[in-house]
Design an enzyme around this catalytic site. Structure first.
Site, short mmCIF file in Angstrom:
data_model
loop_
_atom_site.label_atom_id
_atom_site.label_comp_id
_atom_site.label_asym_id
_atom_site.label_seq_id
_atom_site.Cartn_x
_atom_site.Cartn_y
_atom_site.Cartn_z
N GLN A 1 0.70 -1.08 -0.08
CA GLN A 1 0.07 0.03 -0.15
C GLN A 1 1.02 1.37 -0.02
O GLN A 1 1.73 1.39 0.96
CB GLN A 1 -1.04 -0.04 1.23
CG GLN A 1 -1.71 1.15 1.43
CD GLN A 1 -2.30 1.32 2.81
OE1 GLN A 1 -1.75 0.91 3.87
NE2 GLN A 1 -3.66 1.46 2.93
N GLY A 2 0.62 2.04 -0.89
CA GLY A 2 1.46 3.43 -1.04
C GLY A 2 0.54 4.64 -0.64
O GLY A 2 0.10 5.29 -1.48
N TYR A 3 0.43 4.58 0.71
CA TYR A 3 -0.57 5.83 0.96
C TYR A 3 0.39 6.81 1.77
O TYR A 3 0.64 7.96 1.19
CB TYR A 3 -1.50 5.18 1.95
CG TYR A 3 -2.85 4.68 1.17
CD1 TYR A 3 -2.61 4.24 -0.09
CD2 TYR A 3 -4.15 4.45 1.71
CE1 TYR A 3 -3.97 3.72 -0.82
CE2 TYR A 3 -5.03 3.84 1.19
CZ TYR A 3 -5.02 3.41 -0.16
OH TYR A 3 -6.21 2.93 -0.70
N GLU B 1 -14.20 -2.96 5.51
CA GLU B 1 -14.21 -4.08 6.60
C GLU B 1 -13.93 -3.41 8.10
O GLU B 1 -12.86 -3.66 8.51
CB GLU B 1 -13.19 -5.08 6.14
CG GLU B 1 -13.51 -5.91 5.16
CD GLU B 1 -14.59 -6.93 5.61
OE1 GLU B 1 -14.38 -7.47 6.89
OE2 GLU B 1 -15.72 -7.17 5.12
N SER C 1 -4.44 6.54 13.51
CA SER C 1 -4.10 6.44 15.04
C SER C 1 -5.17 6.72 15.79
O SER C 1 -6.21 7.34 15.43
CB SER C 1 -2.82 7.93 15.15
OG SER C 1 -3.90 8.96 15.14
N ASN C 2 -5.07 6.23 17.11
CA ASN C 2 -6.27 6.28 18.00
C ASN C 2 -7.02 7.68 18.17
O ASN C 2 -7.64 7.95 18.36
CB ASN C 2 -6.17 5.53 19.23
CG ASN C 2 -6.15 4.02 19.01
OD1 ASN C 2 -6.03 3.55 17.81
ND2 ASN C 2 -6.33 3.18 19.99
N GLU C 3 -5.89 8.71 18.20
CA GLU C 3 -6.23 10.02 18.40
C GLU C 3 -7.06 10.45 17.24
O GLU C 3 -8.13 11.31 17.41
CB GLU C 3 -4.85 10.85 18.42
CG GLU C 3 -4.22 10.76 20.09
CD GLU C 3 -3.88 9.24 20.14
OE1 GLU C 3 -3.16 8.87 19.29
OE2 GLU C 3 -3.58 8.83 21.19
#
Lengths: 355, 393
Positions: free
Chosen positions: B128-130, B246, B378-380
């Protein structure tokens, strides 16, 4: 966890009518006096979980707990856990001596059962059979709604440590003493002392293994009711908190614009949603084996005492000082959860069940 | 969860059937490697992928028309649970979870014909190139550009955190195709062969001491016209669709349950200073109980979402919490493992003859698990999304 379309439609109707009833008739107010005096008895809810042939509504447990949850939203001072949740499990006892007649009087409210368990930190209640009589001795734990009960379902043990479940009519028995208590959240409860209270041996509904299983299930039902009540209270606390965050301004912006506040509320939301998921799983577990039911109930009750209470605490934190006042709803939600966390086994007791 | 009351009789039979088939199919050495290592080699993943494909299960969540088994959400859940319980190795996620659904939803017929078979068989690996050095959480700020030419596109830029890039055949690459519009509106998705001239890759070693991620440099990399997926400048929309695709996969609920049960067994076999099993030591017992409660909460939340999907409805905002609670739970479990294995988890023999061990595997896992609260949004970032979408703040 999955409900048929038909059941979901029933659920919607029930929830809507319960919410409307409580909001119109029993809305919370800062004076501590709920507006309106209409009782949920008028709604025909006591014994709603009893089958129709016993005069009940034949509601399933999920629906009974939904009614309890709606009461929690307005911090209803009346206890629904006995009238609604406990009675949902009493039908199997209707063949026992005198119980059929008593259960038939539950829906009208003229008979009200409460579950009386021992104090977890003291020796259990003792029941000794002597021929045609039986005597009960000991001191109970806190019993919600003990003061308004007409009949006690007493969970005790005999001298050999075997479980005993007995029904005691409060008026008929000598040697039953009730002490009234005010709970932290303003609700009322009682502690019952049995001073060799004598009852006919026929009132012992079950002994040994059968009693153990019945007591476990009835205790789980009451515990489930307590959790459902808190789901409602916490939901309402969230709504109030979010309204406050959107209107209260500091530093020229609403509190809701601050990321620190947003993240505290996101954490609280995770806890609240997990608690709701555990409640749904717990409700489904009443259709399964006793051991799994016990664990599902304990997981939900332990989660309530840890994460649910933490979520309510965060609501106070983000609202700030106003939530420390008696006038403000959110602090009362916290007290409701803290009170409930201590009843029917606290988080530590229920964690111990999980392993 | 062992709660049979949550599943219909047909679903329970399905679970037993796929479970026993998986146990029969899985080579013992691959199960062993799954237990003892965090990152599997391409050869191992490809081997297992081929075996799964033989049964039609390599893309278990794909619809039938694209080569999946066409299972219901609840059947997928049960399959995933049995999969974890069998210690089956995770197959490369990028092809099956990211590229496949992107292509069968937005790709051309020619792209589907060309690329989906390789994903199903496991013969072609994707990365994946994000992310980029200057575009981590702020993904839309990415700087890699794709310029249109007469024959196709020329891509320039640098990608970061490219997991499995060192053995992937192809990259799905998000690049800027219009820098005159709002950041999100000028991005497009491309298929880039990893052996294209001008593409260079260099390893990044993570704190667990392993090589799973890379930096990828794109220097005038030319790709043909049909390397573009879907429409130009719709890349952000496609990428976001995928993030929602998903959602429950992020929970890693089955892996957490499996690892937790294994850790419990280890704690039952390990003695404390008083000669009693750690699992009976009150301090450890309580921590195991807390995690049991948390695992149950995650299982209940995932099942609740699946129950809504089974009813043909879109789940509500509660789906946004599974990444946060699932990742945190993964960390709680490996943190407990570090305390169960104690000194054995932090030391390896200096002679280099360190045989694979539970303790070593947990140590590696524990270190690599620091990433799960960072990656996939991230969770933030997740909490900000929860506050906005679920709470309306």
């Amino acid at each position: 966890m999955r409900r048929s379309e038909e059941k979901m439609e029933e659920d919607r109707l029930l929830r809507d009518s319960a919410r409307r009833f409580f909001e119109e008739q029993r809305a919370w107010s800062p004076t501590g006096k709920h507006n309106g005096q209409a009782a949920y008895l008028d709604m025909g809810w006591p014994g709603m979980g009893l089958p129709e042939e016993l005069g009940g509504m034949g509601a399933d447990l999920s629906q009974c707990l939904m009614a309890v949850e709606e009461g929690g939203r307005v911090l209803l001072p009346d206890w629904l856990i006995d009238d609604v949740a406990l009675t949902a499990g009493l039908a199997p006892l209707c063949d026992k001596s005198g119980m059929g007649d008593l259960l038939g009087r539950v829906p009208s409210g003229s008979v009200r059962f409460v579950l009386v368990t021992g104090d977890r930190r003291h020796p259990p209640l003792r029941l000794a059979k002597n021929g045609t009589d039986a005597t009960v001795t000991g001191r109970s734990g806190l019993v919600p709604d003990a003061l308004r009960a007409t009949h006690l379902l007493v969970c005790a043990e005999n001298a050999e440590g075997e479980a005993q479940l007995a029904a005691i009519a409060v008026d008929a028995a000598d040697g039953v003493h009730r002490e009234a208590y005010h709970l932290m959240d303003g609700r009322k409860a009682g502690i019952l002392s049995f001073d060799g209270a004598a009852i006919p041996a026929g009132n012992v509904l079950a002994s040994g293994e059968e009693a153990r299983q019945r007591i476990a299930e009835l205790t789980d039902l009451c515990t489930a009711g307590l959790v459902a009540d808190c789901i409602g209270a916490l939901d309402a606390g969230f709504s109030a908190t979010i309204d406050h965050l959107k209107t209260r301004k500091q530093f020229g912006q609403p509190l809701s614009a601050f990321q620190a506040v947003q993240h505290l509320m996101a954490d609280a939301y995770c806890d609240r949603e997990n608690l709701r998921s555990l409640t749904i799983a717990m409700t489904a577990a009443f259709d399964g084996p006793a051991d799994e039911r016990r664990k599902a109930v304990s997981a939900a009750k332990a989660y309530l005492g840890r994460n649910g209470l933490a979520a309510a605490s965060r609501c106070i934190q983000v609202c700030g000082g106003i939530a420390m006042t008696e006038e403000y709803f959110v602090g009362h939600v916290y007290k409701r959860l803290q009170t409930t966390a201590a009843l029917f086994g606290n988080a530590e007791d229920h964690l111990a069940t999980l392993m | 969860m062992t709660m049979d009351s949550l599943f219909t009789a047909e679903e329970q039979a399905f679970r037993d059937r796929v479970g026993s088939a998986l146990r029969d199919m899985l080579p013992a050495d691959l199960a062993e490697k799954t237990r003892n290592s965090v990152h599997l080699s391409r050869e191992d993943m490809a081997r297992w992928n081929r075996i799964l494909h033989g049964k039609g299960w390599s893309a278990h969540h794909w619809p039938q028309e694209h080569g999946g088994p066409g299972w219901s959400p609840m059947e997928r859940y049960l399959f995933e649970s049995e999969y974890a319980n069998a210690d089956a190795p995770p197959i490369s996620v990028f092809g099956v979870y990211l590229v496949g659904p992107t292509l069968y939803t937005f790709g051309s017929q020619a792209q589907k014909d060309r690329y989906l078979p390789g994903i199903l068989t496991g013969d072609e690996f994707w990365c994946q190139g994000y992310s980029e050095p200057e575009a981590g959480s702020d993904l839309a700020a990415l700087r890699t550009t794709a310029r249109k030419t007469e024959t196709g596109w020329v891509i320039n830029g640098q990608k970061a955190w490219t997991t499995e890039g060192h053995f992937a055949d192809l990259m799905i690459c998000l690049a800027r195709t219009d820098s005159t519009v709002k950041q999100q509106a000028g991005l497009s998705l491309f298929i880039v062969p990893m052996d294209a001239p001008g593409l260079k890759i260099s390893p990044v070693i993570t704190i667990d001491g392993a090589h799973s991620v890379n930096e990828v440099f794109l220097d005038n990399v030319e790709v043909p016209e049909d390397a573009l997926i879907g429409e130009e400048n719709k890349g952000w929309t496609y990428a976001k669709f995928l993030l929602n695709h998903e959602r429950t996969n992020n929970a890693q609920v089955h892996r957490s349950r499996r690892e937790f049960e294994r850790l419990k067994r280890s704690a039952a076999e390990t003695l404390d200073g008083d000669g009693r099993p750690l699992l009976d030591n009150p301090a450890f017992r309580r921590r195991f109980a807390i995690i049991e409660m948390e695992v149950r909460a995650l299982e209940a939340t995932v099942l609740r979402i699946l129950a809504v999907q089974t009813g043909g409805k879109e789940p509500g905002p509660e789906t946004s919490i599974v990444k946060v609670i699932g990742s945190r739970l993964q960390q709680m479990i490996s943190e407990l493992a570090m305390d169960v294995f104690a000194e054995r988890a932090i030391a390896v023999p200096a002679n280099g003859l360190n045989a694979p061990s539970d303790a070593a595997a947990w140590a590696e896992r524990h270190l690599f698990r620091r990433v799960v609260t960072i990656y996939a949004g991230s969770n933030e970032i997740q909490k900000t999304i929860i506050a906005r979408t679920a709470l309306g703040l």
